[in-house]
Structures are given as structure tokens and as C-alpha cells.
Design a protein around this motif. Sequence first.
Motif, PDB file in Angstrom:
ATOM      1  N   GLY A   1       0.814  -1.210   0.000  1.00 50.84           N
ATOM      2  CA  GLY A   1       0.000   0.000   0.000  1.00 50.84           C
ATOM      3  C   GLY A   1       0.849   1.262   0.000  1.00 50.84           C
ATOM      4  N   MET A   2       1.926   1.237   0.783  1.00 52.19           N
ATOM      5  CA  MET A   2       2.824   2.393   0.812  1.00 52.19           C
ATOM      6  C   MET A   2       3.485   2.600  -0.549  1.00 52.19           C
ATOM      7  SD  MET A   2       4.486   1.760   4.567  1.00 52.19           S
ATOM      8  CE  MET A   2       5.702   3.052   4.466  1.00 52.19           C
ATOM      9  N   LEU A   3       3.912   1.510  -1.176  1.00 51.83           N
ATOM     10  CA  LEU A   3       4.503   1.611  -2.507  1.00 51.83           C
ATOM     11  C   LEU A   3       3.508   2.146  -3.532  1.00 51.83           C
ATOM     12  CD1 LEU A   3       6.576  -1.699  -2.688  1.00 51.83           C
ATOM     13  CD2 LEU A   3       7.491   0.614  -2.831  1.00 51.83           C
TER      14      LEU A   3
ATOM     15  N   ILE B   1       3.869   5.630  -5.692  1.00 51.56           N
ATOM     16  CA  ILE B   1       3.819   5.655  -7.162  1.00 51.56           C
ATOM     17  C   ILE B   1       2.711   6.595  -7.642  1.00 51.56           C
ATOM     18  CG2 ILE B   1       3.277   4.258  -9.208  1.00 51.56           C
ATOM     19  CD1 ILE B   1       4.773   1.931  -7.749  1.00 51.56           C
ATOM     20  N   GLU B   2       1.557   6.530  -6.993  1.00 52.57           N
ATOM     21  CA  GLU B   2       0.440   7.399  -7.379  1.00 52.57           C
ATOM     22  C   GLU B   2       0.778   8.874  -7.165  1.00 52.57           C
ATOM     23  OE1 GLU B   2      -2.918   5.941  -5.218  1.00 52.57           O
ATOM     24  OE2 GLU B   2      -3.161   4.205  -6.527  1.00 52.57           O
TER      25      GLU B   2
END
Length: 135
Positions: free
Chosen positions: A125-127, A131-132
Motif C-alpha cells: 500500500g505504501m509503494l 507511485i500514485e
Amino acid sequence: MDMDRALRISAAGMAAQSARLRVVAENLANRDSTGETPGADPYRRRTVSFANRLDRATGTQTVNVARIGQAQGEFPKRFDPSHPAADAQGYVKTPNVDSLIEVMDMREAQRSYSANLSVLEATRGMLTRTIESLR
């Protein structure tokens, strides 16, 4: 990247607990497996030993299955003179598998697997959020 390391560590933990669950399943499946000839040894409970391992590629410590061994000790005996594996006194050696211990091991492995899965999901989720935010 540290998040990649967290993913690898969590994946190693999940793999180790999966192996532990497999051994628990094997033990429970064979808890009634006796020998086939008089006085023969029945199924012997299997155990899992873990060890940490240095992942040289990432420089992190991960868990792995060090070995799958066998529990030592005497086999319980049950009086059943008609059983094909009964000795001269009519006793049959039964496996040294205790269902209560296996269920406790199973629940501990399940909790550990779930904890590692939670870390993996949080890291993912953190990744994704990172990215978003870069788009």
C-alpha cells in the motif's frame, strides 16, 4: 530500497509458516497411522526448526526452515490384540502425535502468517501510494 527488503522479509516469513502448516497437516493426517507388523513403529511426529539467514542480496536477516525433524520419545501403547501390529502382549504402538499440540502449533503458524501478510499488504500500500503521488 527498504520497502523491497520488507517485502522479502515478509515473504520469507510466510513461506516458513506455510512449511510449518504443512507439517502440522501431515502430523494430524497420520495421528492414527500404526505399524503394519507386530511391534512395528508407527508414524513419528515431525517438527519444524527455524533459523535466520542472511540474504546477501539485500543485507537483511530472513527466516527459513532450518530442518524438519522427528520428535523423539516413546510411543503410547493401546491394548488391541486383534490389530495386525499388536505385539505378543496385545499392545499396539500408536503415533506420538497429540492433536491439542498440533492445533496450538497450527494457530501459532496462522497468526504469524497473518502478521507477515499484514506487513506485506501495508508495504504494498505504501509503494502504491508513493507511485500514485509521483504521477
